[in-house]
Design a protein around this motif. Structure first.
Motif, PDB file in Angstrom:
ATOM      1  N   THR A 150       3.422   7.775  -6.088  1.00  0.00           N
ATOM      2  CA  THR A 150       4.312   8.239  -5.364  1.00  0.00           C
ATOM      3  C   THR A 150       5.311   9.135  -5.884  1.00  0.00           C
ATOM      4  O   THR A 150       5.456  10.588  -6.185  1.00  0.00           O
ATOM      5  N   TYR A 151       5.746   8.845  -7.258  1.00  0.00           N
ATOM      6  CA  TYR A 151       6.762   9.433  -8.215  1.00  0.00           C
ATOM      7  C   TYR A 151       6.052  10.681  -8.530  1.00  0.00           C
ATOM      8  O   TYR A 151       6.412  11.901  -9.041  1.00  0.00           O
ATOM      9  N   HIS A 290       5.214   0.318 -19.736  1.00  0.00           N
ATOM     10  CA  HIS A 290       5.878   0.312 -18.910  1.00  0.00           C
ATOM     11  C   HIS A 290       6.511   1.365 -18.266  1.00  0.00           C
ATOM     12  O   HIS A 290       6.261   3.137 -18.470  1.00  0.00           O
ATOM     13  N   PHE A 291       7.309   1.028 -17.238  1.00  0.00           N
ATOM     14  CA  PHE A 291       8.389   2.156 -16.429  1.00  0.00           C
ATOM     15  C   PHE A 291       9.585   1.868 -16.265  1.00  0.00           C
ATOM     16  O   PHE A 291       9.957   1.164 -16.517  1.00  0.00           O
ATOM     17  N   ASP A 292      10.498   2.835 -16.008  1.00  0.00           N
ATOM     18  CA  ASP A 292      11.555   2.378 -15.472  1.00  0.00           C
ATOM     19  C   ASP A 292      11.781   2.535 -14.768  1.00  0.00           C
ATOM     20  O   ASP A 292      10.900   2.251 -13.269  1.00  0.00           O
ATOM     21  N   GLU A 293      13.267   2.600 -13.826  1.00  0.00           N
ATOM     22  CA  GLU A 293      13.112   2.407 -12.549  1.00  0.00           C
ATOM     23  C   GLU A 293      13.066   3.109 -11.920  1.00  0.00           C
ATOM     24  O   GLU A 293      12.787   2.758  -9.985  1.00  0.00           O
ATOM     25  N   ASN A 294      12.619   4.467 -11.783  1.00  0.00           N
ATOM     26  CA  ASN A 294      12.501   5.352 -10.975  1.00  0.00           C
ATOM     27  C   ASN A 294      10.903   5.546 -10.703  1.00  0.00           C
ATOM     28  O   ASN A 294      10.223   6.489  -9.495  1.00  0.00           O
ATOM     29  N   TYR A 325       9.009  14.740 -17.976  1.00  0.00           N
ATOM     30  CA  TYR A 325       8.313  14.829 -16.815  1.00  0.00           C
ATOM     31  C   TYR A 325       8.568  16.608 -16.941  1.00  0.00           C
ATOM     32  O   TYR A 325       9.172  16.700 -16.779  1.00  0.00           O
ATOM     33  N   LYS A 326       7.118  17.366 -15.754  1.00  0.00           N
ATOM     34  CA  LYS A 326       7.216  18.204 -15.423  1.00  0.00           C
ATOM     35  C   LYS A 326       6.564  18.467 -14.838  1.00  0.00           C
ATOM     36  O   LYS A 326       5.432  18.445 -14.482  1.00  0.00           O
ATOM     37  N   GLU A 327       6.764  19.662 -13.669  1.00  0.00           N
ATOM     38  CA  GLU A 327       6.140  19.900 -11.943  1.00  0.00           C
ATOM     39  C   GLU A 327       4.100  20.655 -12.402  1.00  0.00           C
ATOM     40  O   GLU A 327       5.219  22.051 -13.109  1.00  0.00           O
ATOM     41  N   ILE A 328       3.618  20.240 -12.596  1.00  0.00           N
ATOM     42  CA  ILE A 328       2.418  21.123 -13.028  1.00  0.00           C
ATOM     43  C   ILE A 328       0.883  21.305 -11.828  1.00  0.00           C
ATOM     44  O   ILE A 328       1.074  20.524 -10.855  1.00  0.00           O
ATOM     45  N   ASN A 329       1.593  22.387 -10.670  1.00  0.00           N
ATOM     46  CA  ASN A 329       0.797  22.645  -9.541  1.00  0.00           C
ATOM     47  C   ASN A 329       1.181  21.626  -8.362  1.00  0.00           C
ATOM     48  O   ASN A 329       0.115  20.718  -7.845  1.00  0.00           O
ATOM     49  N   GLY A 330       2.104  21.507  -8.247  1.00  0.00           N
ATOM     50  CA  GLY A 330       2.284  20.927  -7.081  1.00  0.00           C
ATOM     51  C   GLY A 330       2.311  19.078  -7.390  1.00  0.00           C
ATOM     52  O   GLY A 330       2.945  18.130  -6.656  1.00  0.00           O
ATOM     53  N   PHE A 331       1.739  18.608  -8.819  1.00  0.00           N
ATOM     54  CA  PHE A 331       2.190  17.108  -9.399  1.00  0.00           C
ATOM     55  C   PHE A 331       2.927  17.327  -9.982  1.00  0.00           C
ATOM     56  O   PHE A 331       3.813  17.998 -10.877  1.00  0.00           O
TER      57      PHE A 331
END
Length: 366
Positions: A150-151, A290-294, A325-331
């Motif tokens: 989802t993120y 490993h993930f963060d809370e988001n 992280y960054k937005e690339i082509n809608g992702f």
């Protein structure tokens, strides 16, 4: 630099017109004192045309320029040898253009190996209307992995069958080395898993070109100076296992939508950490995510990838900590990451990568 060589090709070709003009007695040519027959004059014209055709083919990105250039240089060399006293300085340009052509062949050799492999897999992935990734497709995933999908904004969009990614960054062999700047492009395919990676780096200012090809659970790495002189060549069981790890890492980092694959075995270790096992043919690898809370993936760690220089293999823990992280082509995707081996003497970051562009399910090679 390419433009300079294109101009050199054309100017060198135009100089050959002097032999044509003298051979056909169209004008006085004082710079050529030896007699030139009418037949030889036409051959001088042919050399002119070949030298002009070569840069045209380079501009059009047609690999036939290599053969045309070689033919022009050979023909020019024969003519110069026959008129050595008057035309000997033309050999300097012929040598320069021959070196450029040889280097061009090295690049073509590496690129064509990569492109041919991609084209074979694209034929096996005909353009189809992809199904949409729906929430119910993720129900078997651990909650934090669902949150990650989802993120990264892959839900509600087409499922991924293959993708093309473009990178820039740096790579080095030892902690004391400076990073060699690099650019790379790769295709990954999910049906009949494959990872086809083409790289251009600079080693002390000189181009190092090569490919990593992972197909049918077999991997090969071939890196050459100028695309010709071997620098690193690796293959075998350790390489096959290592590239399986890299392939799964690509799924996690660049194509989160593919993590719905039912062949992946998931185990939640805590609310922010999962263990994943991925199997392809007779190779099974595992990794900790490993993930963060988001829900953002922060690191990928595996003990199944070997560090190698093509001669020896060392089973050190391998990780790819995400830096941005960054937005690339809608992702919304991991865009900057490090490549790290945990050597006995301490962590060694051997690579830094930035994701420049990514496209999913494109039917055509580019």
């Amino acid at each position: 630099m390419k433009a300079i060589f294109l101009i050199v090709f054309i100017l060198h070709g135009l100089i050959h017109l002097l032999g044509f003009v003298k051979g056909l007695h169209l004008a006085q040519v004082s710079t050529l004192k030896a007699d030139i027959s009418q037949t030889a004059g036409w051959i001088w014209l042919l050399a002119t045309l070949l030298f002009i055709l070569a840069p045209m083919l380079i501009f059009l990105q047609k690999p036939a320029w290599i053969l045309v250039s070689v033919a022009a240089i050979i023909l020019s060399t024969v003519l110069i040898m026959q008129n050595w006293t008057d035309a000997k300085f033309g050999m300097i340009l012929n040598i320069i253009l021959l070196i450029y052509t040889i280097l061009g062949y090295g690049r073509y050799r590496a690129e064509s190996t990569y492109r041919q492999a991609v084209e074979v897999h694209l034929k096996g992935h005909p353009a189809v209307q992809s199904e949409i990734l729906e929430p119910e497709d993720m129900q078997h995933l651990p909650p934090i992995v669902q949150k990650y999908l989802t993120y990264t904004r892959v839900t509600g969009k087409p499922k991924v069958h293959h993708f093309r990614a473009v990178f820039k960054g740096g790579i080095r062999a030892q902690p004391t080395d400076e990073y060699m700047p690099l650019e790379s492009v790769q295709y990954n395919f999910m049906k009949d898993p494959a990872r086809l990676f083409y790289i251009e780096a600079k080693k002390k200012g000189l181009p190092a070109l090569g490919v990593h090809l992972y197909q049918n659970a077999r991997a090969i790495m071939d890196i050459r100076l100028f695309g010709l002189v071997p620098l690193v060549h690796a293959s075998g069981p350790e390489m096959d296992q290592s590239e399986t790890v890299t392939y799964f890492n690509d799924m996690c980092v660049m194509a989160p939508a593919t993590l719905i694959d039912p062949g992946i075995h998931w185990e939640s270790l805590d609310s922010l950490t999962v263990k994943a096992k991925y199997t392809y043919q007779n190779i099974t690898i595992s990794a900790l995510l490993h993930f963060d809370e988001n829900g953002a993936l922060q690191n990928f760690v595996s003990h199944d990838r070997y560090e190698t220089d093509g001669k020896s293999y060392h089973a050190y823990p391998w990780s790819t900590p995400v830096k941005q992280y960054k937005e690339i082509n809608g992702f919304y995707l991991p865009a900057e990451a490090e490549l790290v081996y945990d050597r006995p003497e301490g962590p060694f970051c051997y690579g830094i990568f930035e994701l420049v562009d990514i496209n999913y399910n494109e039917p055509q090679l580019r």
